[in-house]
Design an enzyme around this catalytic site. Structure first.
Site: not given
Length: 93
Positions: A20, A38
């Site tokens: 990320r 996520n």
């Protein structure tokens, strides 16, 4: 300038490997807005909005991701640019 938005679902070893954060850095470099989060099933969802060429460049980058990641598949779908309008830059959730 026309804004394009795409949603990506990235599968593989993509959680716990700075996926990320690396996506956020790449998206900022490309001038994109959106997010990377996520998912409970182990995937990462990425929503990106910007120029078509910048979104395409991120889509290509997502095929490999950061060095520690092992991307097995990337699923892509259209998204509504309004989902990220008014958001400041690209964020991780």
């Amino acid at each position: 300038m026309t804004t394009t938005a795409r949603r990506f679902f990235v599968e593989g070893r993509v959680q716990g490997v700075f996926f990320r954060g690396s996506t956020q850095s790449k998206a900022a470099e490309l001038g994109l807005s959106g997010y990377a989060i996520n998912l409970a099933d182990g995937r990462v969802e990425v929503l990106a909005a910007g120029t078509a060429s910048a979104v395409a460049a991120l889509a290509e980058w997502l095929q490999d991701g950061p060095p520690a990641a092992r991307v097995l598949a990337v699923t892509e779908a259209p998204a509504d640019p309004a989902e990220v309008l008014g958001s400041a830059g690209f964020r991780c959730g």
